[in-house]
Design an enzyme around this catalytic site. Structure first.
Site, mmCIF file in Angstrom:
data_model
loop_
_atom_site.group_PDB
_atom_site.id
_atom_site.type_symbol
_atom_site.label_atom_id
_atom_site.label_comp_id
_atom_site.label_asym_id
_atom_site.label_seq_id
_atom_site.Cartn_x
_atom_site.Cartn_y
_atom_site.Cartn_z
ATOM 1 N N TYR A 2 0.852 -1.186 0.000
ATOM 2 C CA TYR A 2 0.000 0.000 0.000
ATOM 3 C C TYR A 2 0.891 1.241 0.000
ATOM 4 O O TYR A 2 1.760 1.400 0.842
ATOM 5 C CB TYR A 2 -0.891 -0.035 1.250
ATOM 6 C CG TYR A 2 -2.052 0.939 1.297
ATOM 7 C CD1 TYR A 2 -2.178 2.005 0.419
ATOM 8 C CD2 TYR A 2 -3.044 0.780 2.257
ATOM 9 C CE1 TYR A 2 -3.253 2.869 0.494
ATOM 10 C CE2 TYR A 2 -4.127 1.646 2.340
ATOM 11 C CZ TYR A 2 -4.223 2.694 1.466
ATOM 12 O OH TYR A 2 -5.291 3.565 1.540
ATOM 13 N N CYS A 3 0.682 2.118 -0.981
ATOM 14 C CA CYS A 3 1.374 3.409 -1.056
ATOM 15 C C CYS A 3 2.894 3.206 -1.049
ATOM 16 O O CYS A 3 3.426 2.467 -1.860
ATOM 17 C CB CYS A 3 0.904 4.315 0.078
ATOM 18 S SG CYS A 3 1.462 6.039 -0.047
ATOM 19 N N VAL A 4 3.608 3.828 -0.110
ATOM 20 C CA VAL A 4 5.063 3.750 -0.102
ATOM 21 C C VAL A 4 5.546 2.321 0.094
ATOM 22 O O VAL A 4 6.610 1.937 -0.410
ATOM 23 C CB VAL A 4 5.637 4.685 0.993
ATOM 24 C CG1 VAL A 4 5.138 4.303 2.365
ATOM 25 C CG2 VAL A 4 7.147 4.684 0.977
ATOM 26 N N GLY B 215 4.065 -0.168 -1.212
ATOM 27 C CA GLY B 215 3.938 -0.750 -2.535
ATOM 28 C C GLY B 215 5.131 -0.409 -3.403
ATOM 29 O O GLY B 215 5.641 -1.256 -4.163
ATOM 30 N N PHE C 261 -1.864 -1.246 -3.815
ATOM 31 C CA PHE C 261 -2.890 -0.268 -3.494
ATOM 32 C C PHE C 261 -2.292 1.128 -3.667
ATOM 33 O O PHE C 261 -1.373 1.511 -2.946
ATOM 34 C CB PHE C 261 -3.364 -0.404 -2.037
ATOM 35 C CG PHE C 261 -4.121 -1.662 -1.722
ATOM 36 C CD1 PHE C 261 -4.558 -2.525 -2.711
ATOM 37 C CD2 PHE C 261 -4.413 -1.980 -0.400
ATOM 38 C CE1 PHE C 261 -5.262 -3.686 -2.398
ATOM 39 C CE2 PHE C 261 -5.120 -3.124 -0.075
ATOM 40 C CZ PHE C 261 -5.534 -3.984 -1.071
#
Length: 621
Positions: free
Chosen positions: A354-356, A358, A383
């Site tokens: 998710y985000c960073v 990811g 994500f």
């Protein structure tokens, strides 16, 4: 206004002037010309003294115990920002000034034509008054009820619009400098909204008279509480307790390092998918965004689908983590993957980033492929994660040399206080996440709502300084992750072009942190099969959208497309949550199932665990 009678402009400003005299000059005559009573004068004097005393008390505290506040909270920074912005704008151009004056006069006449004088000589709105510009900050009817307030907010919207147009027309600016000036312009104009100033806001003025100034006293209490904690409040933090009404999905911490805890959630089905799932949330925030409450929890829902779910809970940085760099987070992801494989005796895992986290998962996959260990991850889901930062949006405005130098100066103890990052993200949506709360909680004196998502948003984490600087410089500013072998992780050059892992990519249609166009670009670099889904809403609500909520929508396009624009053009819209589509995709990667026994039930007989979920790390500041 064509009615005969007193000068309309005199009448136009009479009402707000009377309100101002009543509130801020209690010794002056009241609105009807009658002197205030002795009781009223005493009351307003007491209100003013109380406000002054509260502020002086705060200043005394600061002198006794000085703190280094974030530049975002320092008024001198805002003044400097406004001055720097003004020097860049062509506002002194006589032609620009003349055009503004002419258009401004036309606007005033257009607004005044919507009002007429009543029998008492006071102006009032016509039955079907239509003002030229609309904005939800001025949706309250009181902004239109009197021409003074109509002119105030219409003039503001007009000027904000024209200043933004000036930025678009300015010559000699590079694309990145123009975007930076656009962001600064929006920041300055949002701060200058008349809604943010008591004397210019009719809703605040009316509330002040109704409560006899108690809203200002309560608002001052809120303001000083936020100044003391160094962070803008969005919600009532006392309404939430970890493990009680947020982050409540049952589970156990089964592994721990100085950087993270690994939580395994208890199964709720008799059989589970053989391949477990590990979720890597961003360490910029707390993991429980994916486990807010039973109705919103992605974790609980995934467990109910028969998935063995593991969650990484990152430690909020402190001085002991001054030497932590990006490599450490990649190694931590590999360590979690290996621990799960060994614990459940399985060859591979499914992974979500998710985000960073990811972005980091992409580097982890590249490293595993380079080392021949790619089979450890059966599938990867992203994500709202960026790996190519060419089109990374407004956050690119915070990665020039000056900003990086400031971040370094603020991280003298080896970590960046999470409140700084919270303020940065708030700036990206200043109207919604800053000024809306200034008006409601500081000026109107309203109580904070008990909203779990806003509570999570304010539950900040500290960041290792070296990692943060490295991330902003190498990825956001220089975009080196997409250059083959330009970066090395754990002494190994990485190349995203090697990644063949089946991948599911989710982007948010209205995401302002990881724009969909930026997330899309993962398709330009991975070699393996990729399924892309565009979800309604943004960075958080686009992800946390449980099926039972029946909210938003998502778009799929199974055709051969090469750009996000092509994807959108031929995409099929599906109502509701994209979660069912994801679980169907995940099952297609591996349909094998096993009994939910043994270590599939953490903390069972013979299984030593560390503590109950959500664990200690998520609670540390």
């Amino acid at each position: 206004m064509t009615d005969d009678g007193p000068d309309p402009f005199t009448n136009m400003f009479e009402a707000p002037a009377k309100l101002a005299r009543t509130l801020f000059a209690p010794l002056a005559e009241a609105t009807a010309g009658t002197p205030l009573s002795t009781e009223d004068m005493r009351h307003w004097t007491e209100v003013g003294a109380k406000l002054q005393g509260m502020w002086l008390q705060y200043q005394t505290e600061q002198l006794a115990d000085p703190q280094t506040l974030a530049p975002w909270f320092d008024p001198t920074r805002w003044m400097q920002l406004a001055q720097d912005w003004y020097r860049q704008m062509p506002l002194a151009d006589p032609a620009q000034q003349q055009a503004l004056v002419q258009d401004g006069v036309a606007l005033w006449q257009q607004v005044m034509n919507q009002y007429t004088l009543g029998p008492d000589g006071q102006p009032g709105a016509k039955d079907e008054a239509e003002l030229p510009r609309r904005d939800r900050r001025f949706a309250d009817p009181r902004w239109r009820a009197h021409p003074a307030y109509a002119l105030i907010h219409q003039t503001y919207l007009f000027l904000a619009e024209r200043v933004a147009e000036m930025v678009d027309r300015m010559e000699g600016l590079s694309d990145d400098k123009r975007e930076q000036l656009r962001f600064t312009t929006r920041t300055v104009t949002e701060a200058a909204s008349p809604a943010n100033f008591p004397l210019l806001n009719p809703v605040v003025m009316e509330r002040t008279l109704e409560t006899r100034g108690e809203n200002l006293v309560k608002g001052m209490e809120h303001l000083l509480a936020d100044l003391r904690r160094g962070q803008l409040s969005h919600t009532d933090a006392s309404a939430f307790t970890l493990g009680v009404n947020i982050a409540v999905t049952p589970g156990k911490v089964v592994h721990e390092t100085p950087l993270y805890q690994l939580i395994q959630y208890s199964p709720s089905t008799e059989e589970v998918m053989e391949t477990p799932l590990v979720i890597f949330p961003p360490w910029i925030n707390r993991f429980y965004i994916l486990d807010l409450n039973p109705k919103k929890s992605f974790v609980k829902w995934a467990v109910a689908q028969g998935v063995t779910v593991f969650m990484v809970s990152w430690k909020s940085a402190d001085a002991t983590m001054r030497d932590v760099v990006w490599d450490d987070y990649v190694r931590a992801q590999i360590d979690a993957i290996d621990h799960i494989r060994a614990r459940l005796d399985v060859p591979s895992v499914h992974a979500i980033g998710y985000c960073v986290a990811g972005t980091t998962l992409a580097a982890t996959l590249a490293l595993l492929h380079r080392r021949g260990d790619q089979d450890k991850v059966k599938s990867a889901t992203f994500f709202t994660a960026q790996i190519d930062f060419e089109k990374a949006g407004d956050l690119l405005n915070f990665v020039d040399d000056g900003q990086l130098g400031m971040v370094k100066a603020l991280s003298a103890d080896g970590y960046l206080d999470g409140r700084y990052m919270a303020a940065t993200f708030n700036l990206l949506r200043g109207t919604d996440l800053i000024w809306n709360y200034v008006v409601n909680n500081y000026l109107l004196g309203e109580d904070y709502p008990a909203f779990d998502l806003l509570h999570w948003n304010g539950d900040v984490t500290n960041l290792p300084a070296k990692w943060h600087e490295q991330y902003l410089r190498d990825l956001y500013r220089d975009n080196r992750l997409v250059e083959a072998d330009a970066l090395s992780v754990d002494n190994t050059p990485i190349d995203l072009g090697l990644v063949e892992t089946p991948t599911y990519v989710q982007a948010g249609k209205e995401d302002h942190i990881a724009p969909a166009e930026s997330v899309w670009k993962i398709r330009d670099h991975f070699k393996g099969p990729i399924k892309f889904v565009l979800a309604g809403s943004g960075h958080i609500a686009g992800v946390v959208n449980p099926p039972d909520a029946n909210k938003y929508q998502y778009w799929l396009n199974d055709g051969e497309v090469h750009t996000l624009a092509q994807f959108r053009e031929g995409a099929v819209e599906h109502p509701g949550s994209w979660w069912p589509d994801w679980i169907e995709w995940l099952r297609a990667q591996d349909g094998a199932r096993v009994s939910a026994t043994g270590k599939r039930k953490p903390g069972g007989k013979g299984d030593r665990t560390i503590e109950d979920a959500p664990g200690r790390y998520v609670a540390t500041r």
